[in-house]
Design a protein around this motif. Structure first.
Motif, mmCIF file in Angstrom:
data_model
loop_
_atom_site.group_PDB
_atom_site.id
_atom_site.type_symbol
_atom_site.label_atom_id
_atom_site.label_comp_id
_atom_site.label_asym_id
_atom_site.label_seq_id
_atom_site.Cartn_x
_atom_site.Cartn_y
_atom_site.Cartn_z
ATOM 1 N N LYS A 347 0.881 -1.168 0.000
ATOM 2 C CA LYS A 347 0.000 0.000 0.000
ATOM 3 C C LYS A 347 0.917 1.215 0.000
ATOM 4 O O LYS A 347 1.830 1.286 0.820
ATOM 5 N N GLU A 348 0.711 2.135 -0.921
ATOM 6 C CA GLU A 348 1.641 3.254 -1.093
ATOM 7 C C GLU A 348 3.079 2.739 -1.220
ATOM 8 O O GLU A 348 4.012 3.354 -0.714
ATOM 9 N N ARG A 436 7.321 4.970 -8.209
ATOM 10 C CA ARG A 436 7.551 5.779 -7.024
ATOM 11 C C ARG A 436 9.010 6.157 -6.862
ATOM 12 O O ARG A 436 9.887 5.313 -6.946
ATOM 13 N N GLY A 437 9.214 7.417 -6.551
ATOM 14 C CA GLY A 437 10.547 7.872 -6.163
ATOM 15 C C GLY A 437 10.534 8.282 -4.700
ATOM 16 O O GLY A 437 9.512 8.145 -4.007
ATOM 17 N N GLY A 444 3.708 9.631 1.113
ATOM 18 C CA GLY A 444 2.891 8.535 1.632
ATOM 19 C C GLY A 444 3.149 8.305 3.121
ATOM 20 O O GLY A 444 2.215 8.131 3.908
ATOM 21 N N LEU A 445 4.412 8.324 3.506
ATOM 22 C CA LEU A 445 4.770 8.077 4.902
ATOM 23 C C LEU A 445 4.228 9.186 5.812
ATOM 24 O O LEU A 445 3.736 8.924 6.901
ATOM 25 N N SER A 446 4.325 10.436 5.342
ATOM 26 C CA SER A 446 3.831 11.549 6.161
ATOM 27 C C SER A 446 2.348 11.397 6.434
ATOM 28 O O SER A 446 1.866 11.717 7.517
ATOM 29 N N ALA A 447 1.613 10.898 5.413
ATOM 30 C CA ALA A 447 0.179 10.711 5.607
ATOM 31 C C ALA A 447 -0.093 9.566 6.579
ATOM 32 O O ALA A 447 -0.980 9.650 7.427
ATOM 33 N N MET A 448 0.701 8.490 6.492
ATOM 34 C CA MET A 448 0.455 7.326 7.346
ATOM 35 C C MET A 448 0.972 7.513 8.770
ATOM 36 O O MET A 448 0.438 6.960 9.714
ATOM 37 N N LEU A 504 13.441 -0.729 -0.597
ATOM 38 C CA LEU A 504 12.116 -0.618 -1.172
ATOM 39 C C LEU A 504 11.950 -1.270 -2.536
ATOM 40 O O LEU A 504 10.982 -1.938 -2.779
ATOM 41 N N ASN A 505 12.879 -1.069 -3.423
ATOM 42 C CA ASN A 505 12.593 -1.543 -4.770
ATOM 43 C C ASN A 505 13.858 -1.962 -5.503
ATOM 44 O O ASN A 505 14.226 -1.370 -6.496
#
Ligand code: ADP
Ligand code: ZN
Ligand code: ZN
Length: 672
Positions: A347-348, A436-437, A444-448, A504-505
């Motif tokens: 997710k994100e 995603r970069g 995304g992290l700031s929102a979560m 991450l990737n």
């Protein structure tokens, strides 16, 4: 009045040594006249330029009426030593460039300008510098057995002694360097030591360690972010023997160090040691040559040695000094786990497994690092209605979305555009970022995790001078909960509170055409994994992947460099690739690909040879950059001398081809 002839190397692309007349006899009182290794101001075309005296002879082949007088000799500056000239000469020869193009750019700019104002000022300043000082170390921690053995082997070595310090991350390689340095400095009151690090961002940390250890000693740094004035002063401190330790990035390999007694190459596997433009030299390889020439020890340190160095250690050409344990008591290597993105759908971009681990660290007040080698918000934007994608109009690449700056940017030619409001092809207003970069993960992290202190470190966030250092300091002070960054954060840093690394990737590198990609990916993963758990807190590395079965990842999970390297070397052997083969790459660029390829085809056929193989020209993987198409031709031989001999003759022919095509040759290329 009688004359001598000064043979002077100038920074020019072709033959670079020119004859000038000087009113002096060759063998009359050499100390008062010009000397080899001094700089001289000479007329060149309509300009006056500074060159380097490489020989002084009685006669010139140039007709007397064509011969010009040198204007002045920089006698304020002690001559560069014959050993330094030999180093520049070797580099020029080996990398097939004219001497002047190697020797002069290696000197500080202020020495190469026609006026001596800066030089005079720097000398004056030098007089005010403290004396080179007291080499006695302070606060030396006791070493563990393996560290002790390594430090003694390096510090006590006599003559050319190349050693590979193979130490897992956190095994205390720095401490080994410092204690070996202490031994060398204590033995010889003039001894100088050269320490190279791959990245400018790693200099402050090591500089701090060295200053703390040798508080009375003069240390000079050499890297590209010094001002010209600083660069000159530091260079002079090395040249005049005052600086006892010189710490720098790859360019420091050409520093003048008259009393050099030890060379340290930290993170020797790092590709940054290879200069990627102009004189494409490997600072590590030149360092080994320099150590052999001076008959001094050199230590190459790494947790994941380059296959070249590993091969040398396996065959006994380098001494192998292993550090198998972490140095800090109770610090063990982190547990590495793979998070299968096929099963745990992200997710994100973040799997449930990684999110849970992040949450846990936040609760415990520990730090996490998320590593992703892709800056920007998304690598591309697309129109789902018609399939348009944001290609760069000048390169074979995408325009990367940079959301905070409201821009699309090409990372190859720096083209910048405003984000289009609608699709340029069909008018659709709903353009979507794809992939995603770092910026998108940050968002995304700031929102979560709204309460978490999140910091992004990449080339974009650290454009301002000094801002990278500021960012790293913030992490060290514990003012960051989640750090997200590119390879800038992967190397060398000793973050004490970090207990989670999320990768991450990493999958794209598994399928790269570049045969070195897996060696690099493995090194990078081990490096970044090595940031965790350094101070003894239990720690974890989580790798998000779609290829959980891949043998490269199993090797990372087991921290098993030895076996991984053994298999890779076997593969290279089978496929006749370096280090079992020596290579050079001829690159050509032209507005049209066919022109570049035609040039390379001609080059391929110009000099038949039995000892080397000339492959067919091919377009480079990223064919077009900034409206120029690029192709390459690989030259190989299983004998280095045969390759060198061929290249010398070949280049002379290529230079006489008078082609409109721009071309360049790289010896021992890293990216092919
Ligand atoms: P490496 O470069 O091998 O990854 P470092 O040189 O950064 O490792 O050392 C890792 C940590 O171990 C540092 O915090 C360092 O201060 C500590 N350390 C090194 N040697 C010792 C030792 N002999 N005793 C205790 N701590 C040590
Ligand atoms: Zn469209
Ligand atoms: Zn571009």
């Amino acid at each position: 009045m009688s004359y001598c002839i000064l043979q002077i190397a100038l920074d020019t692309p072709l033959n670079s040594v020119f004859d000038y007349r000087w009113p002096h006899e060759v063998d009359a009182a050499p100390q008062v006249g010009p000397q080899v290794g001094q700089l001289a101001l000479v007329p060149f075309g309509r300009r006056e330029v500074v060159g380097l005296i490489v020989a002084i002879v009685a006669e010139s082949d140039v007709p007397a009426d064509k011969l010009k007088n040198a204007i002045a000799v920089r006698s304020q500056l002690a001559p560069l030593s014959p050993q330094w000239l030999a180093l520049a000469g070797f580099a020029a020869d080996y990398y097939q460039r004219p001497l002047g193009e190697v020797a002069l750019p290696g000197l500080p700019k202020n020495l190469r300008v026609p006026t001596t104002v800066a030089l005079d000022r720097a000398l004056k300043k030098m007089a005010k510098l403290p004396p080179p000082g007291d080499p006695s170390p302070s606060g030396m921690p006791p070493l563990n057995t393996e560290q002790r053995e390594a430090a003694d082997a390096i510090g006590g070595a006599v003559g050319f002694t190349p050693a590979l310090l193979y130490g897992v991350t956190g095994s205390g390689k720095t401490e080994v360097y410092l204690q070996a340095c202490a031994q060398v400095l204590a033995r010889d009151p003039q001894a100088q030591i050269l320490i190279l690090v791959p990245e400018i961002n790693l200099t402050p940390q090591l500089e701090g360690n060295i200053r703390a250890r040798f508080p009375g000693l003069m240390l000079a740094t050499l890297h590209s972010s010094l001002s010209e004035g600083e660069r000159m002063l530091h260079w002079l401190a090395a040249h005049q023997g005052q600086a006892r330790i010189v710490l720098g990035t790859r360019l420091a390999i050409l520093a003048s160090l008259p009393h050099l007694q030890l060379i340290v190459i930290d993170e020797e596997h790092d590709p940054s040691y290879k200069q990627q433009e102009g004189l494409r030299y490997s600072a590590r390889d030149l360092a080994v040559w320099r150590a052999r020439q001076l008959a001094i020890p050199i230590v190459l340190g790494s947790a994941t040695p380059s296959l070249e160095s590993w091969h040398h250690a396996q065959t006994g050409r380098y001494d192998l000094l292993p550090l198998r344990e972490r140095a800090v008591r109770d610090a063990v290597l982190p547990t590495v786990r793979l998070l299968d993105m096929e099963r745990d759908k992200p997710k994100e971009g973040l799997t449930a497994g990684l999110l849970a681990a992040l949450r846990q660290r936040l609760e415990r007040g520990e730090q996490s690092l998320l590593f992703l080698n892709r800056r920007g918000y998304a690598p591309v934007i697309t129109c789902e209605a018609c399939g348009w994608i944001s290609n760069c109009t000048r390169c074979t690449s995408f325009m990367v979305l940079h959301k905070p700056e409201h821009r699309l940017r090409c990372h190859h030619c720096s083209l910048e555009l405003r984000i289009p409001r609608h699709c340029p092809t069909c008018g659709n207003v709903d353009l979507q970022p794809l992939g995603r970069g770092t910026q998108r993960f940050e968002e995304g992290l700031s929102a979560m995790f709204p309460a978490a202190r999140i910091l992004r470190i990449d080339a974009d966030s650290t454009r301002k001078k000094g801002s990278a250092q500021e960012a790293f300091d913030t992490v060290h002070r514990g003012e960051v909960d989640i750090l997200i960054g590119t390879q800038m954060v992967a190397k060398g840093h000793d973050f004490k509170k970090l207990t989670l690394v999320g990768i991450l990737n990493p999958d794209t590198a598994l399928f790269s055409q570049d045969y070195r990609a897996s060696e690099r990916l493995f090194a990078q993963l081990m490096q970044v994994a090595g940031r965790a758990g350094r101070a003894g807190l239990a720690s974890e590395v989580l790798i998000q992947t779609r290829y959980a079965q891949h043998p490269l990842y199993s090797a990372v999970v087991r921290h098993d460099y030895d076996r991984f390297a053994m298999n890779l070397l076997e593969e290279r052997h089978q496929a006749a690739l370096p280090p079992y083969m020596y290579q050079a790459l001829l690159r050509a660029e032209a507005p049209e690909l066919a022109v570049a390829v035609a040039f390379l085809e001609e080059a391929r056929d110009i000099l038949p040879s039995e000892a080397v193989t000339l492959n067919d020209p091919i377009p480079m993987t990223m064919t077009r950059v900034y409206n120029v198409d690029r192709a390459q031709l690989l030259v190989e031989s299983n004998s280095r001398p045969a390759l060198q001999a061929f290249l010398k003759e070949w280049l002379a022919l290529l230079r006489s081809m008078k082609s409109r095509v721009r071309w360049s040759l790289e010896v021992d290329p890293l990216d092919i």
